[in-house]
Design an enzyme around this catalytic site. Structure first.
Site, PDB file in Angstrom:
ATOM      1  N   ARG A  37      22.057  -0.581 -10.693  1.00 13.54           N
ATOM      2  CA  ARG A  37      22.898  -1.772 -10.528  1.00 13.54           C
ATOM      3  C   ARG A  37      22.341  -2.732  -9.488  1.00 13.54           C
ATOM      4  O   ARG A  37      22.467  -3.934  -9.623  1.00 13.54           O
ATOM      5  CB  ARG A  37      24.324  -1.357 -10.192  1.00 13.54           C
ATOM      6  CG  ARG A  37      25.015  -0.688 -11.361  1.00 13.54           C
ATOM      7  CD  ARG A  37      26.403  -0.294 -10.991  1.00 13.54           C
ATOM      8  NE  ARG A  37      26.385   0.488  -9.764  1.00 13.54           N
ATOM      9  CZ  ARG A  37      27.254   1.397  -9.429  1.00 13.54           C
ATOM     10  NH1 ARG A  37      28.267   1.644 -10.214  1.00 13.54           N
ATOM     11  NH2 ARG A  37      27.162   2.064  -8.314  1.00 13.54           N
ATOM     12  N   GLU A  58      31.427  12.686   0.770  1.00 15.19           N
ATOM     13  CA  GLU A  58      32.713  13.265   1.152  1.00 15.19           C
ATOM     14  C   GLU A  58      32.941  14.603   0.462  1.00 15.19           C
ATOM     15  O   GLU A  58      33.431  15.558   1.060  1.00 15.19           O
ATOM     16  CB  GLU A  58      33.828  12.281   0.806  1.00 15.19           C
ATOM     17  CG  GLU A  58      35.184  12.705   1.307  1.00 15.19           C
ATOM     18  CD  GLU A  58      36.236  11.651   1.049  1.00 15.19           C
ATOM     19  OE1 GLU A  58      37.409  11.979   1.248  1.00 15.19           O
ATOM     20  OE2 GLU A  58      35.897  10.532   0.654  1.00 15.19           O
TER      21      GLU A  58
END
Length: 172
Positions: A58, A95
């Site tokens: 992207r 995370e």
């Protein structure tokens, strides 16, 4: 030009509570896309960058035309296993797990000045780890540039030691 008018907001995608920012209408509009990339280039032209580094695919949508306008090189950071030849791998924690980025060993030289470019700044994790990879190879990051910034997610705080530029901001 109001670039927000060229970005489609899709509520509850990919899951409830997420407001997806779809840049495909902007990319499809040649004048808007050119305006966006030229605006980023104007912000970056005096940074002395020699390379634009794009994390994942992207980032390439913004980084490739930016590098072209600035007349500098382009380097891709990819997921592991997607580049042939000798690569440098940067592993980092998320995370809930871990991830990695790879770059050709000879793509970034010590002392080079680098811009990191991506289409979106959210939590800043991808950009921060791209910066860490670039610095691990001895180059200097002179800025991080984004088409969109989601200001409520703290990415700019994570990049506080770097000149961070975004064209369009959303709270979330």
């Amino acid at each position: 030009m109001d670039l927000k008018q060229k970005i489609r907001v899709i509520p509850d995608y990919p899951r409830e509570g997420i407001s997806y920012k779809d840049i495909t209408p902007l990319l499809r509009d040649g004048k808007a896309f050119r305006y966006a990339v030229q605006s980023l280039a104007a912000e970056c032209k005096n940074k002395g960058a020699e390379l634009v580094v794009c994390p994942k695919a992207r980032g390439l949508m913004i980084g490739a035309p930016l590098a072209c306008i600035l007349g500098i090189g382009l380097v891709l950071l990819r997921k592991p296993g997607q580049l042939p030849g000798e690569v440098f791998t940067w592993h980092y924690d998320l995370e809930f797990g871990s991830d990695a980025l790879e770059v050709h060993r000879d793509a970034i030289r010590p002392g080079q000045k680098v811009l990191v470019a991506d289409e979106l700044l959210a939590t800043g994790g991808t950009a921060f780890n791209a910066i860490r990879l670039v610095e691990e190879l001895g180059a200097e990051v002179v800025g991080a540039v984004f088409l969109i910034e989601l200001t409520g997610l703290g990415g700019r705080v994570k990049l506080r030691n770097y000149d961070t530029i975004s064209l369009v901001q959303y709270n979330y």
